[in-house]
Write a protein that holds these residues in place. Structure first.
Motif, PDB file in Angstrom:
ATOM      1  N   GLN A   1       0.827  -1.208   0.000  1.00 22.19           N
ATOM      2  CA  GLN A   1       0.000   0.000   0.000  1.00 22.19           C
ATOM      3  C   GLN A   1       0.862   1.259   0.000  1.00 22.19           C
ATOM      4  O   GLN A   1       0.508   2.268  -0.623  1.00 22.19           O
ATOM      5  CB  GLN A   1      -0.930  -0.003   1.220  1.00 22.19           C
ATOM      6  N   TYR A   2       1.988   1.206   0.681  1.00 23.32           N
ATOM      7  CA  TYR A   2       2.917   2.343   0.693  1.00 23.32           C
ATOM      8  C   TYR A   2       3.417   2.626  -0.725  1.00 23.32           C
ATOM      9  O   TYR A   2       3.489   3.788  -1.153  1.00 23.32           O
ATOM     10  CB  TYR A   2       4.094   2.028   1.618  1.00 23.32           C
ATOM     11  N   LEU A   3       3.765   1.567  -1.456  1.00 30.88           N
ATOM     12  CA  LEU A   3       4.244   1.735  -2.834  1.00 30.88           C
ATOM     13  C   LEU A   3       3.153   2.307  -3.734  1.00 30.88           C
ATOM     14  O   LEU A   3       3.435   3.120  -4.622  1.00 30.88           O
ATOM     15  CB  LEU A   3       4.734   0.393  -3.378  1.00 30.88           C
TER      16      LEU A   3
ATOM     17  N   ILE B   1      12.809  -9.209 -16.403  1.00 27.77           N
ATOM     18  CA  ILE B   1      12.180  -8.479 -17.514  1.00 27.77           C
ATOM     19  C   ILE B   1      11.955  -7.019 -17.136  1.00 27.77           C
ATOM     20  O   ILE B   1      12.207  -6.103 -17.932  1.00 27.77           O
ATOM     21  CB  ILE B   1      10.845  -9.153 -17.899  1.00 27.77           C
ATOM     22  N   THR B   2      11.500  -6.794 -15.908  1.00 31.32           N
ATOM     23  CA  THR B   2      11.234  -5.429 -15.445  1.00 31.32           C
ATOM     24  C   THR B   2      12.509  -4.595 -15.430  1.00 31.32           C
ATOM     25  O   THR B   2      12.493  -3.410 -15.796  1.00 31.32           O
ATOM     26  CB  THR B   2      10.617  -5.462 -14.032  1.00 31.32           C
ATOM     27  N   ALA B   3      13.620  -5.197 -15.018  1.00 31.21           N
ATOM     28  CA  ALA B   3      14.901  -4.476 -14.997  1.00 31.21           C
ATOM     29  C   ALA B   3      15.311  -4.057 -16.409  1.00 31.21           C
ATOM     30  O   ALA B   3      15.814  -2.942 -16.620  1.00 31.21           O
ATOM     31  CB  ALA B   3      15.975  -5.356 -14.368  1.00 31.21           C
ATOM     32  N   LYS B   4      15.088  -4.932 -17.389  1.00 36.09           N
ATOM     33  CA  LYS B   4      15.411  -4.600 -18.781  1.00 36.09           C
ATOM     34  C   LYS B   4      14.528  -3.459 -19.287  1.00 36.09           C
ATOM     35  O   LYS B   4      15.000  -2.552 -19.982  1.00 36.09           O
ATOM     36  CB  LYS B   4      15.235  -5.831 -19.663  1.00 36.09           C
ATOM     37  N   VAL B   5      13.240  -3.514 -18.934  1.00 36.23           N
ATOM     38  CA  VAL B   5      12.307  -2.465 -19.363  1.00 36.23           C
ATOM     39  C   VAL B   5      12.718  -1.116 -18.776  1.00 36.23           C
ATOM     40  O   VAL B   5      12.720  -0.090 -19.472  1.00 36.23           O
ATOM     41  CB  VAL B   5      10.866  -2.819 -18.950  1.00 36.23           C
ATOM     42  N   ILE B   6      13.093  -1.104 -17.495  1.00 36.97           N
ATOM     43  CA  ILE B   6      13.515   0.141 -16.845  1.00 36.97           C
ATOM     44  C   ILE B   6      14.758   0.703 -17.524  1.00 36.97           C
ATOM     45  O   ILE B   6      14.874   1.918 -17.748  1.00 36.97           O
ATOM     46  CB  ILE B   6      13.774  -0.102 -15.342  1.00 36.97           C
TER      47      ILE B   6
ATOM     48  N   LYS C   1       5.704   8.583 -16.596  1.00 35.38           N
ATOM     49  CA  LYS C   1       4.672   7.827 -15.882  1.00 35.38           C
ATOM     50  C   LYS C   1       4.924   6.328 -16.008  1.00 35.38           C
ATOM     51  O   LYS C   1       4.799   5.576 -15.032  1.00 35.38           O
ATOM     52  CB  LYS C   1       3.293   8.182 -16.438  1.00 35.38           C
ATOM     53  N   THR C   2       5.304   5.902 -17.211  1.00 35.79           N
ATOM     54  CA  THR C   2       5.622   4.483 -17.426  1.00 35.79           C
ATOM     55  C   THR C   2       6.812   4.059 -16.580  1.00 35.79           C
ATOM     56  O   THR C   2       6.826   2.957 -16.012  1.00 35.79           O
ATOM     57  CB  THR C   2       5.922   4.228 -18.914  1.00 35.79           C
ATOM     58  N   LEU C   3       7.818   4.943 -16.479  1.00 36.18           N
ATOM     59  CA  LEU C   3       8.991   4.637 -15.662  1.00 36.18           C
ATOM     60  C   LEU C   3       8.604   4.492 -14.193  1.00 36.18           C
ATOM     61  O   LEU C   3       9.045   3.549 -13.515  1.00 36.18           O
ATOM     62  CB  LEU C   3      10.045   5.737 -15.820  1.00 36.18           C
ATOM     63  N   ASN C   4       7.789   5.416 -13.690  1.00 41.04           N
ATOM     64  CA  ASN C   4       7.357   5.341 -12.289  1.00 41.04           C
ATOM     65  C   ASN C   4       6.580   4.055 -12.023  1.00 41.04           C
ATOM     66  O   ASN C   4       6.804   3.367 -11.020  1.00 41.04           O
ATOM     67  CB  ASN C   4       6.490   6.550 -11.937  1.00 41.04           C
TER      68      ASN C   4
ATOM     69  N   LYS D   1       6.449  -1.363  -9.840  1.00 41.70           N
ATOM     70  CA  LYS D   1       6.192  -2.789 -10.086  1.00 41.70           C
ATOM     71  C   LYS D   1       7.396  -3.625  -9.660  1.00 41.70           C
ATOM     72  O   LYS D   1       7.250  -4.699  -9.064  1.00 41.70           O
ATOM     73  CB  LYS D   1       5.893  -3.019 -11.568  1.00 41.70           C
ATOM     74  N   ARG D   2       8.597  -3.137  -9.969  1.00 42.58           N
ATOM     75  CA  ARG D   2       9.821  -3.843  -9.567  1.00 42.58           C
ATOM     76  C   ARG D   2       9.894  -3.966  -8.041  1.00 42.58           C
ATOM     77  O   ARG D   2      10.210  -5.034  -7.502  1.00 42.58           O
ATOM     78  CB  ARG D   2      11.049  -3.098 -10.094  1.00 42.58           C
ATOM     79  N   LEU D   3       9.585  -2.883  -7.338  1.00 39.62           N
ATOM     80  CA  LEU D   3       9.617  -2.917  -5.877  1.00 39.62           C
ATOM     81  C   LEU D   3       8.525  -3.838  -5.319  1.00 39.62           C
ATOM     82  O   LEU D   3       8.730  -4.505  -4.297  1.00 39.62           O
ATOM     83  CB  LEU D   3       9.450  -1.503  -5.318  1.00 39.62           C
ATOM     84  N   GLN D   4       7.370  -3.878  -5.992  1.00 39.70           N
ATOM     85  CA  GLN D   4       6.300  -4.790  -5.564  1.00 39.70           C
ATOM     86  C   GLN D   4       6.748  -6.246  -5.718  1.00 39.70           C
ATOM     87  O   GLN D   4       6.443  -7.098  -4.872  1.00 39.70           O
ATOM     88  CB  GLN D   4       5.028  -4.548  -6.386  1.00 39.70           C
ATOM     89  N   LEU D   5       7.467  -6.542  -6.798  1.00 39.84           N
ATOM     90  CA  LEU D   5       7.977  -7.901  -7.010  1.00 39.84           C
ATOM     91  C   LEU D   5       8.988  -8.278  -5.930  1.00 39.84           C
ATOM     92  O   LEU D   5       8.974  -9.405  -5.414  1.00 39.84           O
ATOM     93  CB  LEU D   5       8.625  -8.005  -8.395  1.00 39.84           C
ATOM     94  N   ILE D   6       9.864  -7.338  -5.580  1.00 34.71           N
ATOM     95  CA  ILE D   6      10.843  -7.598  -4.514  1.00 34.71           C
ATOM     96  C   ILE D   6      10.122  -7.803  -3.184  1.00 34.71           C
ATOM     97  O   ILE D   6      10.511  -8.651  -2.367  1.00 34.71           O
ATOM     98  CB  ILE D   6      11.856  -6.441  -4.417  1.00 34.71           C
ATOM     99  N   ASN D   7       9.059  -7.044  -2.969  1.00 36.99           N
ATOM    100  CA  ASN D   7       8.255  -7.203  -1.753  1.00 36.99           C
ATOM    101  C   ASN D   7       7.663  -8.613  -1.675  1.00 36.99           C
ATOM    102  O   ASN D   7       7.666  -9.248  -0.612  1.00 36.99           O
ATOM    103  CB  ASN D   7       7.137  -6.155  -1.741  1.00 36.99           C
TER     104      ASN D   7
END
Length: 413
Positions: free
Chosen positions: A139-141, A343-348, A391-394, A399-405
């Motif tokens: 929820q914080y993210l 995949i998310t890291a490559k997109v970023i 906006k896409t970057l944010n 999303k990357r942080l949610q996956l790590i969570n």
């Protein structure tokens, strides 16, 4: 007038602090853990199990009680209870002592059961803390994504407002048309509307975060940049999510031992001292003592123990099946999350490269617009592309942080 002046100075000095206060992720996690009624319930259960252990130990001690009775059963003209049974009266006052002799192995199994119950409650506390940490972080993210969008859009709004002042002078100089000025003004108004909507969304998400953590504070605070790193711990055997299966297995085995203990003989000692008489005559001579041993040996229970063992065996089969499924699902989830993370890291990385190019283009377009070398449509197009890509970057970063969570929830002990 003097009081009003002091109030204005106070608001200028301290009023902004209410809205500029920054809270980190750990603040909300700690608040949620502290305010959780479920964790408080588990803590009480943990203390209750300790009391159960003390109750058993207290029951092993000598038990002393006092009993007294005065009973008279008259026989009138041949009517009344049989005096051979009632003795006509009963006068007694006794102090009794008894002690249960518990088999050492049976006692050990009982306390093992309590120990496993404590482990189960303790493990439930760990799982609940993990659940709270995961939910609050998620929820914080979500709220931080709103805040990031607001911050970036506000910075772009300031740039566009400066460009609007420049455009006004260029229109007056005849370099641009009045319609170009109005196009830029409409874009500014659209961006202001978007920021207003984002502020509303941010307030709602922040309210949900406070509600989740048990915080009753309407202050619109800033959220600090979350620092969430991938935990390197990966020992499923030590995970509280998996530990529940091990505790259940030990509990089933211990219950089998307790059932087996039911065939053991049960022994208790008793004694009493006091007064017992059926008449008041020579009552002072009716003081005495008695003592004895009570032995109970189970011989046949109709096959109840066998059926209870069979039920526990079925429970163990179900537990083993759930454990196997959980372990398989756990490994698949870890693999899937790491694949998504890659995949998310490559997109970023690709978005950041594109942003560098787009920012350079946007800077050049801003200079060219100031010199009247580019149409307002081209300039606004570059601004919109920058807003969309940021906006896409944010969103991708969150999303990357949610996956790590999610990964940390599964991996951390």
């Amino acid at each position: 007038m003097k009081k009003q002046f002091i109030l204005i100075i106070y608001l200028l000095l301290f009023g902004s602090q209410v809205f500029s206060q920054t809270q980190p992720l750990d603040y909300y996690i700690n608040k949620a853990i502290k305010n959780s009624p479920l964790l408080n319930d588990y803590q009480n259960q943990f203390q209750a199990v300790k009391m159960d252990s003390l109750l058993i130990k207290a029951g092993e001690k000598i038990q002393i009680d006092a009993n007294s009775q005065v009973m008279y059963s008259p026989v009138v003209t041949g009517w009344g209870y049989d005096e051979a049974i009632t003795n006509g009266a009963n006068i007694s006052g006794l102090v009794g002592v008894k002690k249960n002799i518990i088999d050492k192995k049976a006692r050990e199994n009982i306390f093992n059961g309590l120990s496993l119950q404590k482990q189960m409650v303790g493990n439930s506390i760990k799982v609940s803390v993990k659940d709270i940490r995961k939910a609050v972080t998620s929820q914080y993210l979500t709220a931080f994504l709103d805040y990031s969008e607001i911050t970036f859009n506000q910075s772009q709004l300031e740039i566009l407002k400066n460009q609007l002042q420049l455009m006004k002078r260029l229109v007056e100089s005849g370099i641009y048309k009045q319609t170009d000025y109005l196009s830029l003004l409409v874009e500014i108004q659209s961006l202001e509307l978007m920021i207003t909507q984002l502020n509303g969304q941010y307030e709602n998400d922040l309210y949900s975060l406070n509600l989740l953590c048990g915080i009753n504070d309407p202050t619109n605070v800033k959220l600090a940049q979350p620092e969430i790193v991938d935990s390197k711990e990966l020992n499923i055997e030590q995970s509280p999510l998996f530990m529940q299966f091990r505790i259940d297995s030990l509990k089933i085995e211990n219950e089998k031992k307790i059932i087996a203990d039911q065939i053991r003989p049960k022994l208790n000692l008793f004694a009493d001292a006091g007064l017992m008489s059926s008449t008041l005559e020579n009552i002072y001579k009716r003081f005495g003592v008695s003592a004895g041993i009570n032995l109970n040996i189970p011989l046949y229970d109709g096959g109840q123990r066998k059926l209870q063992i069979q039920k526990l065996t079925l429970s163990e089969l179900s537990r083993s099946s759930y454990q196997h499924f959980f372990k398989s699902q756990y490994n698949q989830q870890i693999m899937q999350l790491y694949a998504e993370l890659s995949i998310t890291a490559k997109v970023i990385s690709q978005i950041n490269e594109q942003l560098l190019t787009l920012r350079d283009f946007n800077s050049m377009a801003k200079i060219q617009m100031g010199n009247g070398l580019i149409s307002i449509t081209e300039y606004l197009s570059s601004v919109k592309n920058l807003l969309t890509l940021n906006k896409t970057l944010n969103q991708t970063t969150i999303k990357r942080l949610q996956l790590i969570n999610e990964l940390n929830y599964l991996k951390q002990q």
